[in-house]
Design an enzyme around this catalytic site. Structure first.
Site, short mmCIF file in Angstrom:
data_model
loop_
_atom_site.label_atom_id
_atom_site.label_comp_id
_atom_site.label_asym_id
_atom_site.label_seq_id
_atom_site.Cartn_x
_atom_site.Cartn_y
_atom_site.Cartn_z
N HIS A 73 -0.63 -13.89 6.83
CA HIS A 73 -1.47 -12.88 6.17
C HIS A 73 -2.42 -12.26 7.19
O HIS A 73 -3.59 -12.58 7.25
CB HIS A 73 -2.25 -13.53 5.02
CG HIS A 73 -1.36 -14.17 4.00
ND1 HIS A 73 -1.60 -15.43 3.48
CD2 HIS A 73 -0.23 -13.73 3.41
CE1 HIS A 73 -0.65 -15.73 2.61
NE2 HIS A 73 0.20 -14.72 2.56
N GLY A 129 -2.83 -3.64 4.35
CA GLY A 129 -3.63 -4.81 4.68
C GLY A 129 -4.66 -4.56 5.77
O GLY A 129 -5.65 -5.28 5.86
N VAL A 187 7.98 5.10 13.33
CA VAL A 187 7.03 6.15 13.66
C VAL A 187 6.38 5.82 15.01
O VAL A 187 5.85 4.73 15.21
CB VAL A 187 5.98 6.32 12.56
CG1 VAL A 187 4.87 7.28 13.00
CG2 VAL A 187 6.63 6.83 11.28
N GLU A 189 10.17 4.38 6.90
CA GLU A 189 10.14 2.92 6.97
C GLU A 189 10.97 2.46 8.17
O GLU A 189 12.14 2.85 8.31
CB GLU A 189 10.71 2.33 5.67
CG GLU A 189 11.03 0.85 5.73
CD GLU A 189 9.85 -0.03 6.11
OE1 GLU A 189 10.00 -0.83 7.06
OE2 GLU A 189 8.78 0.10 5.48
N GLY A 208 6.53 -6.30 3.03
CA GLY A 208 6.32 -7.74 2.88
C GLY A 208 6.78 -8.31 1.56
O GLY A 208 6.94 -9.53 1.44
N ALA A 251 6.07 -14.82 -0.68
CA ALA A 251 6.33 -15.93 -1.60
C ALA A 251 6.00 -15.58 -3.04
O ALA A 251 5.84 -16.46 -3.87
CB ALA A 251 5.52 -17.16 -1.16
N GLY A 268 0.81 -1.21 0.00
CA GLY A 268 0.00 0.00 0.00
C GLY A 268 0.84 1.26 0.00
O GLY A 268 0.58 2.21 -0.75
#
Length: 561
Positions: free
Chosen positions: A475, A508, A233, A41, A92, A97, A22
């Site tokens: 996930h 997510g 952050v 990041e 991620g 994978a 995202g």
């Protein structure tokens, strides 16, 4: 856009927290629209040669910054689930994978969001864009022992018609041969053909994996986006005149934390489900973001997952189980249960420490522990060989099982020893499962086929967390989901946080239902759709205000351009 005092000078137009699927989409698309963008990041930046050679290189593989480990693999623990997540510039994508399925109709028709839009139609062009950007090969082209075993297991279970080769985000090319950028007309980085080493999830040292550093982030940096790595952050604060102050510190620092604050007109949270939820929970509790919905943490999803496997007592002479990309095939046990094979490359055996004897999940904890002990005592030599980490990746096949089942957790903050942390409780829908009988059936079928292929004693294996009633998931989703009102979720259909329309959730955490497949493509498509509605810098914002949405002036979101 958010209401703000135009006289206020901000350090940048948009701060993006996190650089996963995202955050990366947001960085590129906002730069293309003329915004000044800064990405913060928590993880480190990796060049191809910086990744761990195997999972035993803990400093480069695991994420435990206070212990000096700045790798790609995060592990989080809640009472009801153990979470595997990513870390680093590219999020991620560094350790996933590279499996890029579209979900089926149950996902798009979930009650949480089906009345807002025809999501299958709405997202269709954005899935197409996501596939192009991530370089999706629709069908993994190679067939080896693992692929034959998976097809045979599907046939043995009576679901052979559902078997397929997976869509993967890898530059296959000529193995080991470097070429100029093959995806973006020479604007992206050069690439090297996949060598099928199997170590996708440890970090691709070859340069074949289509991580976000090979597409969205590379292109974003060319357009002036600033990416600050190793910045955690800790605070997002709404400013009185509009806009936000974002405070970060040096990741993993015990002292000399180098705390900094940057101001921005708008903020995008793309820190992954764990990171984004942490910030929203904490900032709501502190009063920095006082109008965040009380629904934060509700509808947290695990993709209803299980991670089991089949392991032989020694390396099958005729089976190269580690050769290939991480995930290559899948089948459906039933209409809502999806099974994929997973592999690590030679030497990457650390995850084998989580594996143990598979236990019947419908027993009490003492009974499960007794079952493990009894099996171990009945045949200690065999169990020692099965449990050994020596050449574990060469001896087995991991089974990743996912479901579209409507189950969830509710996350909240708790205070322990003077510190806040997240905890979980069972949420809406079915109880989040501590084990999946479908996973056990599938894994036993895979084990039988592996034994047949290799001619060596083989056994289906579970995991230690599963023994203790705690499922594993790779996930972790939801908790700040899309909704028609703040009573039902955290963000509106344009990914703006209800009550704080200059703050966005684009990762997510926004996903409202279990997709039943690997979610990376869906997160990317949702991000593409959200960013397609942003106005260009300095242009009018045609998105309806949140007040208009709540007043029913827009009963359906506008089709994406």
């Amino acid at each position: 856009m958010a209401n703000f005092n135009s006289a206020v000078e901000f350090d940048t137009d948009v701060v993006i927290v996190g650089s996963g699927f995202g955050g990366s989409v947001s960085a590129l698309r906002l730069a293309e629209k003329g915004y000044r963008v800064r990405v913060l990041e928590a993880g480190r930046r990796f060049e191809d040669e910086d990744f761990a050679k195997t999972s035993w290189n803990l400093r480069r593989y695991l994420w435990a910054p206070y212990l000096g480990c700045f790798g790609v693999q995060r592990i989080h623990r809640l009472p009801h689930v153990m979470i595997l997540a990513g870390a680093g510039v590219g999020g991620g994508s560094l350790n996933y994978a590279n499996t890029l399925y579209e979900p089926g109709s149950p996902f798009f028709n979930d009650p949480q969001w089906r009345e807002i839009a025809d999501w299958a139609t709405e997202l269709s062009p954005h899935y197409a864009t996501a596939k192009r950007m991530l370089g999706v090969v629709e069908r993994y082209p190679h067939t080896g022992p693992v692929e034959r075993i998976m097809q045979g297991a599907a046939e043995d279970l009576g679901v052979g018609s559902t078997f397929r080769h997976a869509p993967v985000g890898v530059f296959l090319g000529t193995p080991g041969v470097g070429v100029p950028d093959p995806f973006f007309g020479g604007e992206g980085p050069s690439r090297t053909g996949c060598t099928l080493c199997g170590n996708c999830m440890v970090g691709c040292r070859v340069g074949a994996k289509n991580t976000l550093m090979k597409n969205y982030l590379a292109l974003a940096e060319r357009r002036g986006v600033t990416i600050e790595a190793l910045r955690t952050v800790t605070r997002v604060r709404e400013l009185p005149g509009g806009g936000f102050a974002v405070t970060s510190r040096r990741s993993g620092a015990w002292t000399q934390r180098d705390e900094r604050t940057v101001t921005a007109r708008e903020v995008v949270l793309g820190a992954g489900t764990w990171g984004t939820q942490q910030l929203l929970h904490r900032m709501k509790a502190s009063g920095d973001l006082p109008r965040v919905s009380d629904a934060v943490g509700v509808l947290t999803r695990t993709n209803s997952e299980a991670l089991d496997g089949a392991v032989a007592t020694k390396v099958p002479a005729s089976a190269e189980l580690t050769r290939g990309v991480a995930i290559t095939t899948s089948f459906h046990v039933d209409e809502r249960t999806h099974v994929e094979n997973v592999r690590y490359g030679p030497g990457s055996n650390l995850m084998g420490a989580l594996a143990t004897i598979m236990v019947p999940g419908d027993r009490s904890l003492p009974a499960r522990l007794g079952f493990v002990l009894g099996r171990a005592l009945r045949n200690p030599v065999k169990q020692f060989k099965l449990g050994s980490l020596r050449r574990w990746s060469d001896r087995g096949i991991i089974a990743l099982v996912m479901q579209t089942a409507d189950n969830s957790l509710t996350l909240s903050l708790r205070r322990r020893f003077g510190r806040f942390s997240m905890t979980s409780a069972q949420g809406h829908g079915e109880p989040n499962p501590s084990y999946l009988p479908q996973a056990h059936r599938a894994t036993e079928a895979i084990a039988a086929r592996l034994e047949q292929e290799g001619g060596i004693p083989t056994e289906a294996r579970g995991s230690w967390p599963e023994v203790f009633g705690i499922p594993l998931t790779a996930h972790f989703l939801g908790g700040a989901v899309i909704s028609a009102s703040p009573a039902d979720g955290v963000i509106d259909p344009y990914h703006r946080v209800w009550g704080h329309p200059g703050l966005y959730v684009v990762d997510g955490a926004a996903v409202p239902a279990n997709p039943g497949v690997n979610p990376s493509l869906t997160i990317t498509a949702l991000a593409e759709r959200a960013l397609s509605h942003w106005p260009a810098a300095g242009e009018p914002d045609h998105r309806p205000a949140q007040e208009a949405l709540l007043a029913g002036l827009n009963d359906r979101t506008e089709p994406a351009a």
